[in-house]
Design an enzyme around this catalytic site. Structure first.
Site, PDB file in Angstrom:
ATOM      1  N   LYS A  21       0.371   2.941  -6.993  1.00 40.17           N
ATOM      2  CA  LYS A  21      -0.342   2.207  -8.051  1.00 40.17           C
ATOM      3  C   LYS A  21      -1.480   3.050  -8.619  1.00 40.17           C
ATOM      4  O   LYS A  21      -1.604   3.208  -9.843  1.00 40.17           O
ATOM      5  CB  LYS A  21      -0.880   0.887  -7.482  1.00 40.17           C
ATOM      6  CG  LYS A  21       0.218  -0.047  -6.980  1.00 40.17           C
ATOM      7  CD  LYS A  21      -0.351  -1.342  -6.464  1.00 40.17           C
ATOM      8  CE  LYS A  21      -1.159  -1.158  -5.201  1.00 40.17           C
ATOM      9  NZ  LYS A  21      -0.353  -0.671  -4.059  1.00 40.17           N
ATOM     10  N   THR A  22      -2.318   3.589  -7.749  1.00 40.82           N
ATOM     11  CA  THR A  22      -3.423   4.428  -8.225  1.00 40.82           C
ATOM     12  C   THR A  22      -2.903   5.735  -8.813  1.00 40.82           C
ATOM     13  O   THR A  22      -3.489   6.272  -9.761  1.00 40.82           O
ATOM     14  CB  THR A  22      -4.400   4.710  -7.070  1.00 40.82           C
ATOM     15  OG1 THR A  22      -4.826   3.472  -6.497  1.00 40.82           O
ATOM     16  CG2 THR A  22      -5.614   5.473  -7.561  1.00 40.82           C
ATOM     17  N   PRO A  37       0.825  -1.217   0.000  1.00 43.02           N
ATOM     18  CA  PRO A  37       0.000   0.000   0.000  1.00 43.02           C
ATOM     19  C   PRO A  37       0.857   1.264   0.000  1.00 43.02           C
ATOM     20  O   PRO A  37       1.912   1.322   0.630  1.00 43.02           O
ATOM     21  CB  PRO A  37      -0.809  -0.123   1.303  1.00 43.02           C
ATOM     22  CG  PRO A  37      -0.761  -1.567   1.664  1.00 43.02           C
ATOM     23  CD  PRO A  37       0.541  -2.083   1.164  1.00 43.02           C
ATOM     24  N   GLY A  38       0.398   2.275  -0.717  1.00 44.34           N
ATOM     25  CA  GLY A  38       1.060   3.577  -0.700  1.00 44.34           C
ATOM     26  C   GLY A  38       2.233   3.732  -1.623  1.00 44.34           C
ATOM     27  O   GLY A  38       2.947   4.738  -1.550  1.00 44.34           O
ATOM     28  N   HIS A  78      15.675   2.011  30.416  1.00 43.48           N
ATOM     29  CA  HIS A  78      15.218   1.101  29.347  1.00 43.48           C
ATOM     30  C   HIS A  78      15.726   1.581  27.989  1.00 43.48           C
ATOM     31  O   HIS A  78      16.296   0.794  27.209  1.00 43.48           O
ATOM     32  CB  HIS A  78      13.683   1.038  29.358  1.00 43.48           C
ATOM     33  CG  HIS A  78      13.100   0.129  28.327  1.00 43.48           C
ATOM     34  ND1 HIS A  78      12.632  -1.133  28.623  1.00 43.48           N
ATOM     35  CD2 HIS A  78      12.901   0.283  26.987  1.00 43.48           C
ATOM     36  CE1 HIS A  78      12.182  -1.710  27.513  1.00 43.48           C
ATOM     37  NE2 HIS A  78      12.318  -0.857  26.511  1.00 43.48           N
ATOM     38  N   GLU A  79      15.546   2.862  27.685  1.00 43.90           N
ATOM     39  CA  GLU A  79      15.994   3.392  26.399  1.00 43.90           C
ATOM     40  C   GLU A  79      17.523   3.428  26.316  1.00 43.90           C
ATOM     41  O   GLU A  79      18.100   3.224  25.235  1.00 43.90           O
ATOM     42  CB  GLU A  79      15.416   4.801  26.182  1.00 43.90           C
ATOM     43  CG  GLU A  79      13.902   4.850  26.075  1.00 43.90           C
ATOM     44  CD  GLU A  79      13.372   4.014  24.924  1.00 43.90           C
ATOM     45  OE1 GLU A  79      14.098   3.846  23.920  1.00 43.90           O
ATOM     46  OE2 GLU A  79      12.240   3.516  25.019  1.00 43.90           O
ATOM     47  N   HIS A 103      18.665   0.010  25.197  1.00 44.22           N
ATOM     48  CA  HIS A 103      18.552  -0.140  23.741  1.00 44.22           C
ATOM     49  C   HIS A 103      19.708   0.559  23.031  1.00 44.22           C
ATOM     50  O   HIS A 103      20.322   0.004  22.098  1.00 44.22           O
ATOM     51  CB  HIS A 103      17.226   0.466  23.252  1.00 44.22           C
ATOM     52  CG  HIS A 103      16.034  -0.392  23.510  1.00 44.22           C
ATOM     53  ND1 HIS A 103      15.930  -1.695  23.085  1.00 44.22           N
ATOM     54  CD2 HIS A 103      14.864  -0.116  24.145  1.00 44.22           C
ATOM     55  CE1 HIS A 103      14.761  -2.192  23.449  1.00 44.22           C
ATOM     56  NE2 HIS A 103      14.087  -1.251  24.105  1.00 44.22           N
TER      57      HIS A 103
END
Length: 782
Positions: free
Chosen positions: A339-340, A335-336, A559-560, A563
């Site tokens: 195509k259209t 999607p996105g 926590h961050e 990461h």
């Protein structure tokens, strides 16, 4: 009822009211009715009519019989009825009517034998007259009857000895025939549950009142047609019949559904919004503002679509080589991806009619509408050939036949698909220049017969753009934006920071940047606004007002930091761009990474990604000795990566080099493609893989514990850290990185996307010289 009665023609009211009077005075006859019909002065007031009707207890039987006599009289003397519908009856007309009556009585062979064709209106006027008579009859019948209870019957009639006889009508209600009393002038009745209970109650009442054998009340049992009581039954039968007949007339008036294109617009289509007619629309080229120059990031797909347009504009270029024009192409992809948008650009550039329809518009609540609309759509396309027919979201009608889901709507969808297959390449398909272009992001569920060559000759895949494609798309969307930045440099920078973004995401980023700048009352858009727009699209809206407890905020910071440190010191992890403890979307923290353009992943690379994802949970465990619910999303991602390695990629030694198909997100799995023993083995391998990543992450973070603490404390102080802050706190990453656009695209043949057209398509938007000369010659000849 009386409002309708007072709106009837004056002569008809006079005759009906005089008829009422004649019935109650026992003086009615056909001849008297004829005389009354010619008398304009015999008008009774409404109250007088009601009073006269109330006096006669047998009005119902005689009036209903009189209605039948009246209808027979109308049929034999139509000229008398003609007076009822004239506003004024003159003397000349009366004389002419009487003379015509004499001729009718003698028999005039020159006139039509059907009496209903001898006066204006015919059957319609007779129907109105009879309807008014029957309606008045039902209304008068209602006025002359009074329903009472058994208690009232016992006290007012039985105890007073006023009952002459009782009439049990249709075994449902009892009519009381009495000589006089409290209800003189009205016919009283009461309902009964059953005849047996009525007889027992009546016998007990007469025994209690000591009625001897001579005074026993006679009971008559009879069946009657009561118009008022039968109206609901008549309506319940007549309404479905009339509605069915109306539908039949509409279908007949509208022509065969879909067979005549749009010619049958006055039939059922007007009532049900088109019914068998196609909802396809012919797009005017001037109304479409999108051109091929506005489409970027999918050059290969754009060239394929340009070639289809060139087929129709310059067909001789291909026919000279013996080539046939393809029947159609189907655009597939996530999607996105545009195509259209490609279809819109085709409509804006093509000099041929462009017809568009959505796949969901074929299916309605009526059976047979889908195939009819398909026939009508292709009929319209052939009339406008050469043309392009675009079907958006074709998966709504093109699903595989014989699937599991279904019921009645499934059969209708299959019939519509069968008709689509026949129209595209069937026994009666002609060689008209109609090219069908369809779009879907679910090509895996389409029927194989729809995808074969001869129907959709080409499948054009429109992928998520790579870094060069994203830069081209950013240049298109940055064009109308007001900014003092170099748009070429800016587009490349943004392309490097938005890996995995589709064309729709990029358009949204540019629009969000403009909205954020307007919110801040800036006169132009800066780098800061684009960064905020990317963060908003990726992680959601920033929630600065969300209140976090001090302990929760500290947990989020560590926590961050876990990461960030895990990703910083793992070779195959993505480089960190920014880390924040400001809540966004559903998360309490946010980390932005810069994934590289990569299509193949090794086992070590996937393991490093799992370790980086588990860094937050391990950091909580190390510094607080407990775990929280904040790592739920991380655990889901890790579990999915582990299952993919074992089930899809064959990276488990115990399971072996096997790949099993797993259901897509949102789909139901009715059965597994492997045995229970294999399922247990897969679960065990996934658990071992995750535990191995967890141990590896714990060892790394225990080694870098001081770095985690420095990053967490700085996060609590500043809330947001970028790449430069991380370098200041923990030093440079010990691995080679590619952070700029130029570094990422080096060795790929250039900085920008290749937009060079094939030689045969260089003049795709120009009419062939031969065609122009032929048109000029034709004009000169005319």
């Amino acid at each position: 009822m009386w409002r309708l009665y007072r709106k009837t023609p004056k002569q008809l009211r006079n005759s009906v009211e005089s008829c009422f009077k004649s019935v109650n005075s026992r003086q009615f006859s056909v001849s008297s009715f004829s005389a009354v019909a010619k008398d304009d002065k015999s008008v009774l007031k409404q109250q007088e009519v009601l009073h006269l009707l109330a006096k006669d207890q047998r009005f119902e039987e005689r009036f209903f019989n009189q209605v039948q006599q009246t209808i027979r009289y109308f049929a034999s003397k139509p000229n008398d009825l003609k007076k009822f519908f004239r506003k004024e009856a003159s003397t000349d007309n009366k004389e002419s009517s009487s003379s015509s009556d004499k001729k009718d009585s003698k028999g005039n062979k020159g006139e039509d034998n059907n009496p209903f064709n001898q006066f204006p209106g015919g059957w319609q006027q007779i129907a109105v007259s009879v309807g008014i008579l029957l309606a008045l009859y039902a209304f008068m019948d209602y006025q002359s009857y009074r329903e009472i209870s058994w208690k009232e019957f016992y006290s007012d009639f039985l105890e007073a000895g006023l009952v002459e006889r009782l009439e049990v009508v249709d075994k449902r209600w009892v009519r009381i025939v009495s000589s006089s009393g409290k209800y003189a002038g009205q016919t009283c009745y009461f309902n009964i549950g059953s005849v047996d209970s009525f007889e027992r109650s009546l016998g007990a009442a007469q025994h209690h009142l000591q009625y001897d054998a001579d005074r026993q009340i006679p009971v008559l049992y009879k069946s009657e047609f009561n118009f008022k009581r039968e109206i609901p039954n008549l309506i319940s039968v007549a309404f479905p019949l009339l509605f069915g007949y109306y539908i039949y007339r509409m279908l007949k008036g509208g022509g065969a559904a879909g067979g005549a294109g749009r010619a049958g617009g006055g039939g059922l289509g007007g009532m049900f919004g088109g019914f068998g007619q196609s909802t396809a629309r012919v797009i005017n080229r001037e109304d479409i503002k999108v051109k091929f120059a506005d489409v970027a990031g999918c050059e290969e797909a754009k060239i394929e679509i340009m070639e289809f347009v060139n087929f129709l504009k310059n067909p001789q270029q291909y026919k000279d080589l013996g080539a046939k024009i393809p029947k159609g192409a189907i655009l597939t992809g996530p999607p996105g991806t545009g195509k259209t948008l490609l279809a819109k650009a085709t409509a804006g550039e093509a000099n041929v009619p462009f017809i568009t329809v959505s796949g969901s518009e074929f299916l309605e609540m009526f059976v047979g509408v889908g195939p009819a609309r398909v026939r009508d759509m292709f009929s319209m396309a052939r009339k406008n050939s050469p043309c392009i027919l675009f079907i958006d979201e074709i998966d709504a009608v093109g699903r595989k036949r014989g699937g599991k889901g279904g019921m009645g709507g499934h059969s209708e969808q299959e019939n519509t698909l069968n008709q689509l297959l026949v129209e595209m390449d069937g026994f009666t398909t002609d060689e008209s220049s109609v090219i069908v272009i369809a779009a879907t992001n679910r090509v895996d569920i389409l029927d194989s017969a729809l995808l074969r060559p001869g129907r959709f000759d080409r499948q054009i895949y429109v992928p998520v753009p790579d870094i060069k494609g994203r830069a081209s798309i950013f240049r298109v969307h940055l064009g109308p934006l007001r900014t003092s930045l170099d748009k070429t440099v800016l587009s490349r920078k943004l392309a490097a920071h938005t890996p995995g973004f589709s064309g729709a995401d990029i358009s949204n980023v540019c629009n969000e940047a403009a909205l954020i700048a307007a919110r801040d009352a800036n006169h132009e858009i800066s780098n800061k606004h684009f960064e905020q727009a990317i963060e908003r699209v990726v992680a959601g809206m920033e929630k600065k007002t969300q209140v976090l407890q001090k302990e929760e905020k500290k947990t989020v910071a560590y926590h961050e930091a876990g990461h960030a440190i895990a990703g910083w010191f793992l070779q195959h992890a993505d480089p960190l761009l920014k880390v924040s403890i400001i809540p966004r979307g559903k998360g309490l923290g946010y980390a932005q990474y810069l994934p590289k353009e990569q299509y193949l992943y090794s086992k070590d690379q996937l393991l490093d990604r799992m370790c980086m994802t588990l860094g937050g949970r391990v950091a909580e465990e190390i510094f607080f000795g407990r775990i929280t619910t904040g790592a739920q999303d991380d655990l889901q991602k890790v579990t999915q990566m582990a299952y993919s390695q074992v089930v899809k990629f064959g990276m488990s030694e115990k399971v072996g080099p096997l790949s099993f198909e797993t259901p897509a997100p949102g789909e139901m799995a009715f059965d597994k493609p492997y045995s229970e023993a294999t399922a247990q083995l897969i679960d065990q391998e996934v658990r071992d893989l995750v535990m191995n990543a967890l141990r590896r992450t714990r060892d790394l973070l225990l080694e870098k514990r001081s770095d985690i603490e420095r990053v967490a404390l700085r996060l609590l102080e500043k809330e947001i850290l970028n790449r430069e802050d991380m370098i200041e706190l923990v030093g440079k990453r010990p691995f080679v990185e590619k952070n700029t656009y130029e570094e990422m695209v080096s060795g790929t043949g250039g900085l920008d996307e290749n937009v060079e057209l094939p030689k045969g398509l260089e003049n795709w938007n120009k009419e062939s010289e031969k065609k122009k000369k032929d048109e000029e010659k034709k004009k000169n000849d005319e």
